[in-house]
Design a protein around this motif. Sequence first.
Motif, PDB file in Angstrom:
ATOM      1  N   MET A 168       0.838  -1.190   0.000  1.00 49.04           N
ATOM      2  CA  MET A 168       0.000   0.000   0.000  1.00 49.04           C
ATOM      3  C   MET A 168       0.875   1.243   0.000  1.00 49.04           C
ATOM      4  SD  MET A 168      -2.756  -1.640  -0.066  1.00 49.04           S
ATOM      5  CE  MET A 168      -3.931  -0.314   0.065  1.00 49.04           C
ATOM      6  N   SER A 169       0.300   2.359  -0.373  1.00 51.13           N
ATOM      7  CA  SER A 169       1.088   3.583  -0.395  1.00 51.13           C
ATOM      8  C   SER A 169       1.396   4.029   1.020  1.00 51.13           C
ATOM      9  CB  SER A 169       0.330   4.690  -1.130  1.00 51.13           C
ATOM     10  OG  SER A 169      -0.828   5.030  -0.411  1.00 51.13           O
ATOM     11  N   ALA A 170       2.539   4.720   1.138  1.00 51.11           N
ATOM     12  CA  ALA A 170       2.940   5.223   2.452  1.00 51.11           C
ATOM     13  C   ALA A 170       2.804   6.723   2.463  1.00 51.11           C
ATOM     14  CB  ALA A 170       4.372   4.812   2.769  1.00 51.11           C
ATOM     15  N   SER A 171       1.621   7.223   2.753  1.00 48.53           N
ATOM     16  CA  SER A 171       1.400   8.661   2.791  1.00 48.53           C
ATOM     17  C   SER A 171       1.761   9.165   4.169  1.00 48.53           C
ATOM     18  CB  SER A 171      -0.060   8.993   2.469  1.00 48.53           C
ATOM     19  OG  SER A 171      -0.910   8.435   3.430  1.00 48.53           O
ATOM     20  N   THR A 172       2.400  10.317   4.220  1.00 44.22           N
ATOM     21  CA  THR A 172       2.820  10.862   5.500  1.00 44.22           C
ATOM     22  C   THR A 172       2.426  12.317   5.592  1.00 44.22           C
ATOM     23  OG1 THR A 172       4.990  11.541   4.699  1.00 44.22           O
ATOM     24  CG2 THR A 172       4.796   9.314   5.584  1.00 44.22           C
ATOM     25  N   ASP A 173       2.215  12.763   6.811  1.00 41.82           N
ATOM     26  CA  ASP A 173       2.017  14.171   7.091  1.00 41.82           C
ATOM     27  C   ASP A 173       3.304  14.682   7.723  1.00 41.82           C
ATOM     28  OD1 ASP A 173      -0.782  14.812   6.415  1.00 41.82           O
ATOM     29  OD2 ASP A 173      -1.201  13.206   7.823  1.00 41.82           O
ATOM     30  N   ALA A 174       4.034  15.528   7.011  1.00 43.68           N
ATOM     31  CA  ALA A 174       5.258  16.077   7.582  1.00 43.68           C
ATOM     32  C   ALA A 174       4.879  16.995   8.739  1.00 43.68           C
ATOM     33  CB  ALA A 174       6.038  16.846   6.520  1.00 43.68           C
ATOM     34  N   GLY A 175       5.337  16.681   9.941  1.00 40.78           N
ATOM     35  CA  GLY A 175       4.960  17.447  11.114  1.00 40.78           C
ATOM     36  C   GLY A 175       5.769  18.721  11.228  1.00 40.78           C
ATOM     37  N   PRO A 176       5.544  19.460  12.299  1.00 40.74           N
ATOM     38  CA  PRO A 176       6.323  20.675  12.544  1.00 40.74           C
ATOM     39  C   PRO A 176       7.798  20.354  12.653  1.00 40.74           C
ATOM     40  CG  PRO A 176       4.373  20.598  13.950  1.00 40.74           C
ATOM     41  CD  PRO A 176       4.489  19.255  13.286  1.00 40.74           C
ATOM     42  N   ASP A 177       8.643  21.371  12.530  1.00 45.38           N
ATOM     43  CA  ASP A 177      10.078  21.155  12.576  1.00 45.38           C
ATOM     44  C   ASP A 177      10.526  20.770  13.983  1.00 45.38           C
ATOM     45  OD1 ASP A 177      10.070  23.468  14.073  1.00 45.38           O
ATOM     46  OD2 ASP A 177      10.758  24.739  12.427  1.00 45.38           O
ATOM     47  N   ALA A 178      11.853  20.614  14.169  1.00 49.99           N
ATOM     48  CA  ALA A 178      12.384  20.111  15.433  1.00 49.99           C
ATOM     49  C   ALA A 178      11.980  20.986  16.606  1.00 49.99           C
ATOM     50  CB  ALA A 178      13.907  20.006  15.352  1.00 49.99           C
ATOM     51  N   ALA A 179      11.761  22.246  16.369  1.00 50.31           N
ATOM     52  CA  ALA A 179      11.376  23.154  17.444  1.00 50.31           C
ATOM     53  C   ALA A 179       9.874  23.177  17.670  1.00 50.31           C
ATOM     54  CB  ALA A 179      11.885  24.559  17.142  1.00 50.31           C
ATOM     55  N   VAL A 195       2.584  13.647   1.489  1.00 53.60           N
ATOM     56  CA  VAL A 195       3.277  13.068   0.340  1.00 53.60           C
ATOM     57  C   VAL A 195       3.385  11.560   0.526  1.00 53.60           C
ATOM     58  CG1 VAL A 195       4.626  15.146  -0.122  1.00 53.60           C
ATOM     59  CG2 VAL A 195       5.542  13.399   1.405  1.00 53.60           C
ATOM     60  N   VAL A 196       3.718  10.875  -0.553  1.00 52.99           N
ATOM     61  CA  VAL A 196       3.983   9.440  -0.486  1.00 52.99           C
ATOM     62  C   VAL A 196       5.489   9.232  -0.419  1.00 52.99           C
ATOM     63  CG1 VAL A 196       3.774   7.230  -1.698  1.00 52.99           C
ATOM     64  CG2 VAL A 196       1.902   8.875  -1.768  1.00 52.99           C
ATOM     65  N   GLU A 197       5.948   8.765   0.716  1.00 49.46           N
ATOM     66  CA  GLU A 197       7.370   8.497   0.892  1.00 49.46           C
ATOM     67  C   GLU A 197       7.712   7.107   0.354  1.00 49.46           C
ATOM     68  OE1 GLU A 197       8.464  12.047   3.251  1.00 49.46           O
ATOM     69  OE2 GLU A 197       9.505  10.619   1.959  1.00 49.46           O
ATOM     70  N   ARG A 198       8.924   6.971  -0.124  1.00 51.27           N
ATOM     71  CA  ARG A 198       9.379   5.630  -0.541  1.00 51.27           C
ATOM     72  C   ARG A 198       9.635   4.804   0.715  1.00 51.27           C
ATOM     73  NH1 ARG A 198      14.450   3.661  -1.491  1.00 51.27           N
ATOM     74  NH2 ARG A 198      15.389   5.729  -1.639  1.00 51.27           N
ATOM     75  N   ASP A 199       8.849   3.741   0.895  1.00 49.38           N
ATOM     76  CA  ASP A 199       8.944   2.925   2.098  1.00 49.38           C
ATOM     77  C   ASP A 199       9.591   1.563   1.819  1.00 49.38           C
ATOM     78  OD1 ASP A 199       6.875   2.009   0.541  1.00 49.38           O
ATOM     79  OD2 ASP A 199       5.494   1.655   2.219  1.00 49.38           O
ATOM     80  N   PHE A 200      10.453   1.536   0.818  1.00 41.80           N
ATOM     81  CA  PHE A 200      11.160   0.311   0.479  1.00 41.80           C
ATOM     82  C   PHE A 200      12.571   0.682   0.049  1.00 41.80           C
ATOM     83  CE2 PHE A 200       8.820   1.913  -3.143  1.00 41.80           C
ATOM     84  CZ  PHE A 200       9.773   1.966  -4.147  1.00 41.80           C
ATOM     85  N   PRO A 201      13.534  -0.200   0.248  1.00 44.36           N
ATOM     86  CA  PRO A 201      14.916   0.112  -0.166  1.00 44.36           C
ATOM     87  C   PRO A 201      15.062   0.032  -1.676  1.00 44.36           C
ATOM     88  CG  PRO A 201      14.788  -2.118   0.690  1.00 44.36           C
ATOM     89  CD  PRO A 201      13.439  -1.502   0.926  1.00 44.36           C
ATOM     90  N   GLU A 202      15.804   0.975  -2.245  1.00 48.37           N
ATOM     91  CA  GLU A 202      16.066   0.920  -3.690  1.00 48.37           C
ATOM     92  C   GLU A 202      17.284   0.035  -3.928  1.00 48.37           C
ATOM     93  OE1 GLU A 202      16.231   3.813  -7.615  1.00 48.37           O
ATOM     94  OE2 GLU A 202      16.064   4.673  -5.605  1.00 48.37           O
ATOM     95  N   LEU A 203      17.086  -1.037  -4.681  1.00 46.20           N
ATOM     96  CA  LEU A 203      18.103  -2.064  -4.876  1.00 46.20           C
ATOM     97  C   LEU A 203      18.763  -1.927  -6.235  1.00 46.20           C
ATOM     98  CD1 LEU A 203      16.002  -5.118  -3.605  1.00 46.20           C
ATOM     99  CD2 LEU A 203      17.574  -3.687  -2.262  1.00 46.20           C
ATOM    100  N   SER A 204      19.963  -2.430  -6.342  1.00 46.23           N
ATOM    101  CA  SER A 204      20.619  -2.520  -7.639  1.00 46.23           C
ATOM    102  C   SER A 204      19.986  -3.652  -8.431  1.00 46.23           C
ATOM    103  CB  SER A 204      22.113  -2.798  -7.447  1.00 46.23           C
ATOM    104  OG  SER A 204      22.293  -4.080  -6.871  1.00 46.23           O
TER     105      SER A 204
END
Length: 266
Positions: free
Chosen positions: A1-12, A92-101
């Motif tokens: 399934m797609s990995a949609s994320t909500d980018a939260g507030p910054d470190a502060a 956004v949809v983050e890549r939730d899998f390793p990119e392989l050769s």
Amino acid sequence: MSASTDAGPDAAGQHQIVRPYGDTTGDGMVQLSFTLPIPHDKRAEGAALQLAGKMGMDPAMLVHAKAMGPDFTFFVVYGQVNHLVDVSTVRVVERDFPELSAAAVNQTIRKKLRRKLVVVGACIGTDAHTVGIDAILNIKGTAGHKGLEYYREMRVVNLGAQVAVPDLVEAARAERADAVLISQVVTQRDAHLHNTREASAAFREAFGAGKRPLLVAGGPRFDELMSDELGVDRIFGRSTTPGEVASYLVDALITRRERAKEAVRA
């Protein structure tokens, strides 16, 4: 399934507010292009500026106008907007899998699947634009990235353009496809959405629960967040490389299933 994320507030813990940048930082200047169904004349240029004003551009400057045949005019408008963007709320949809050769992809398939991984791809409906599906499937690939035909442990069946959904289902069944790639470029009247929904419904009906191939849709106008709504496992948008698709297929068809089996045994 797609990995949609909500980018939260910054470190502060602060919201990340930004404005468009044109001539100076934060000046809110944007450039907009559009076409109006009226002949090119002064009235048309005034209509373009009126539209820009209603869209929140103030002041708006007409920087380009060109007739598109006798009854249409293309415009480019430059102006200032007051809207702000809170980057911390962007999804956004983050890549939730390793990119392989390619070597790692082949090795994983050979070791874990112990047979060829079968991929069937097509442009469905009336869509005749095969550039995208060919870039992913054909051995020559795109931008220096080899297509899935290059992978020794994959067997690729490219059905080409304007493939009817029932024919795609039958081909997937006949080839015992592990994954089906659906390419859609034409978006008039949301044709790409209607066609993809039709395909996902047909595969659900034709295959029993847990037995249908992995469904992947791709095209430059898809919203990658719509995978659940469209009934597919993943959506890939513009600039996707064959390596990304190959890595996802290995992760979704092999790695995740291996993890699920280990969890059941535990």
